[in-house]
Design a protein around this motif. Structure first.
Motif, PDB file in Angstrom:
ATOM      1  N   GLU A  68     -41.861  -3.287   2.887  1.00 15.81           N
ATOM      2  CA  GLU A  68     -41.779  -4.450   3.776  1.00 15.81           C
ATOM      3  C   GLU A  68     -40.821  -4.243   4.947  1.00 15.81           C
ATOM      4  O   GLU A  68     -40.757  -5.058   5.857  1.00 15.81           O
ATOM      5  CB  GLU A  68     -41.346  -5.695   2.964  1.00 15.81           C
TER       6      GLU A  68
ATOM      7  N   SER B 153     -37.296  -3.415  11.436  1.00 11.60           N
ATOM      8  CA  SER B 153     -38.125  -4.525  10.914  1.00 11.60           C
ATOM      9  C   SER B 153     -37.306  -5.497  10.078  1.00 11.60           C
ATOM     10  O   SER B 153     -37.714  -6.638   9.873  1.00 11.60           O
ATOM     11  CB  SER B 153     -39.243  -4.006  10.024  1.00 11.60           C
TER      12      SER B 153
ATOM     13  N   ASP C  97     -42.973   7.357   6.551  1.00 13.50           N
ATOM     14  CA  ASP C  97     -43.274   7.592   7.961  1.00 13.50           C
ATOM     15  C   ASP C  97     -43.656   9.067   8.076  1.00 13.50           C
ATOM     16  O   ASP C  97     -42.811   9.949   7.976  1.00 13.50           O
ATOM     17  CB  ASP C  97     -42.019   7.276   8.791  1.00 13.50           C
TER      18      ASP C  97
ATOM     19  N   LYS D 199     -35.417   1.883  12.673  1.00 10.66           N
ATOM     20  CA  LYS D 199     -36.403   1.012  12.005  1.00 10.66           C
ATOM     21  C   LYS D 199     -35.774  -0.369  11.850  1.00 10.66           C
ATOM     22  O   LYS D 199     -34.966  -0.589  10.936  1.00 10.66           O
ATOM     23  CB  LYS D 199     -36.759   1.578  10.623  1.00 10.66           C
TER      24      LYS D 199
ATOM     25  N   GLY E  16     -41.004  -1.479   6.731  1.00 15.37           N
ATOM     26  CA  GLY E  16     -41.661  -0.440   7.536  1.00 15.37           C
ATOM     27  C   GLY E  16     -41.771   0.866   6.763  1.00 15.37           C
ATOM     28  O   GLY E  16     -41.233   1.008   5.664  1.00 15.37           O
ATOM     29  N   GLN E  17     -42.514   1.809   7.344  1.00 15.90           N
ATOM     30  CA  GLN E  17     -42.655   3.132   6.720  1.00 15.90           C
ATOM     31  C   GLN E  17     -41.467   3.985   7.132  1.00 15.90           C
ATOM     32  O   GLN E  17     -41.138   4.066   8.317  1.00 15.90           O
ATOM     33  CB  GLN E  17     -43.955   3.774   7.176  1.00 15.90           C
TER      34      GLN E  17
END
Ligand SMILES: Nc1nc2c(ncn2[C@@H]2O[C@H](COP(=O)(O)OP(=O)(O)OP(=O)(O)O)[C@@H](O)[C@H]2O)c(=O)[nH]1
Length: 266
Positions: A259, A197, A33, A195, A261-262
């Motif tokens: 997978e 995800s 990120d 985050k 997220g960044q």
């Protein structure tokens, strides 16, 4: 390495090699990120790292890989060449902690500059390159060679947290740290950074900071269960329980593949 641009540096390299011109390459930018890139660059500048380049060695045509050799040339030309004034070729060395993509970088440079194939072995585990290899040519004009080297961790890891970050990014063999502890630290980090995800990926209804709950969910979703014998007063029975280690392994792998997220761990 991009997700750990600060913890992933081995400061011993800088101290011992400071006399040589050098460039800090932050690879795996696809996984990081970078919304707060300036904060990282400022911190690096404070410790004397002014020449920084972000790369993604998995991308076929990474623009930053193309910039790398001109940048290196400029850095070298700004420093006296000491005892090598008469030689026109350049020998560079790629150094870094294990599994950051040093061999991948060499292969990308060859692909970009020479249109040639792989020359150095790449692998998903730390410790793939085991010795300093022979010089590999990466550019023709000027003649430039690179030496691939085995990954080296600092002799002393500054804190447990730095150690966990290094482990999550695959610089230490997982079983030496323990997948369950790493998964717990990963969940803590993802929640801290907002985050979430992982909820979608593993069909969780809400974020959770209970690693057992999350791993149980992952194990059931991926059908990673195991049958174990339980001893009861009425005789032995076989019960099915989640395979927590397999679930933790999947969780960590998903993070490393981007997978979840960044993420920026530093
Ligand atoms: N997502 C992502 N993965 C990368 C990138 N560069 C390399 N990798 C992967 O990272 C893993 C390690 O790459 P290597 O090139 O073997 O790393 P190394 O630093 O030479 O590793 P050691 O020889 O163990 O020190 C491999 O699975 C590569 O495919 C990148 O820019 N992005």
């Amino acid at each position: 390495m991009q997700q750990i641009p600060l913890s992933g540096r081995n400061p011993v390299f800088q101290d011992t090699l400071n006399v040589k011109p050098h460039l800090l390459i932050l690879n795996k930018m696809d996984l990081a990120d970078l919304s707060n890139r300036q904060r990282i660059l400022k911190k690096l500048e404070k410790v004397g790292m002014g020449n920084v380049l972000f790369t993604d060695c998995l991308r076929q045509r990474d623009e930053n890989i193309k910039k790398l050799l001109p940048m290196v040339l400029q850095i070298i030309e700004n420093k006296p060449r000491f005892n090598r004034e008469e030689s026109s070729d350049y020998c560079l060395m790629v150094i870094g902690v294990p599994n950051v993509g040093k061999s991948s970088l060499i292969n990308s440079l060859r692909r970009t500059n020479l249109k040639k194939g792989r020359a150095s072995r790449v692998g998903g585990e730390p410790g793939i390159t085991k010795a300093v290899l022979t010089k590999i040519q990466v550019c023709e004009r000027p003649m430039m060679y690179l030496l691939d080297t085995p990954g080296v961790l600092p002799p002393k890891i500054e804190s447990v947290e730095t150690g966990m970050k290094l482990a999550l990014c695959g610089t230490i063999l997982d079983h030496l740290v323990g997948e369950d502890i790493m998964a717990d630290y990963l969940l803590y980090s993802l929640n801290r950074l907002g985050k979430f995800s992982y909820m979608e990926k593993y069909d969780l209804q809400a974020p959770s900071d209970d690693i057992h709950h999350v791993l149980k969910h992952i194990a059931v979703k991926l059908r990673k269960t195991q049958r174990v014998k339980a001893f009861t007063g009425l005789g032995n029975i076989t019960v099915t329980i989640p395979n927590y280690t397999a679930a933790a392994y999947d969780f960590i792998r998903a993070f490393r593949k981007g997978e979840l997220g960044q993420v920026m761990l530093d």
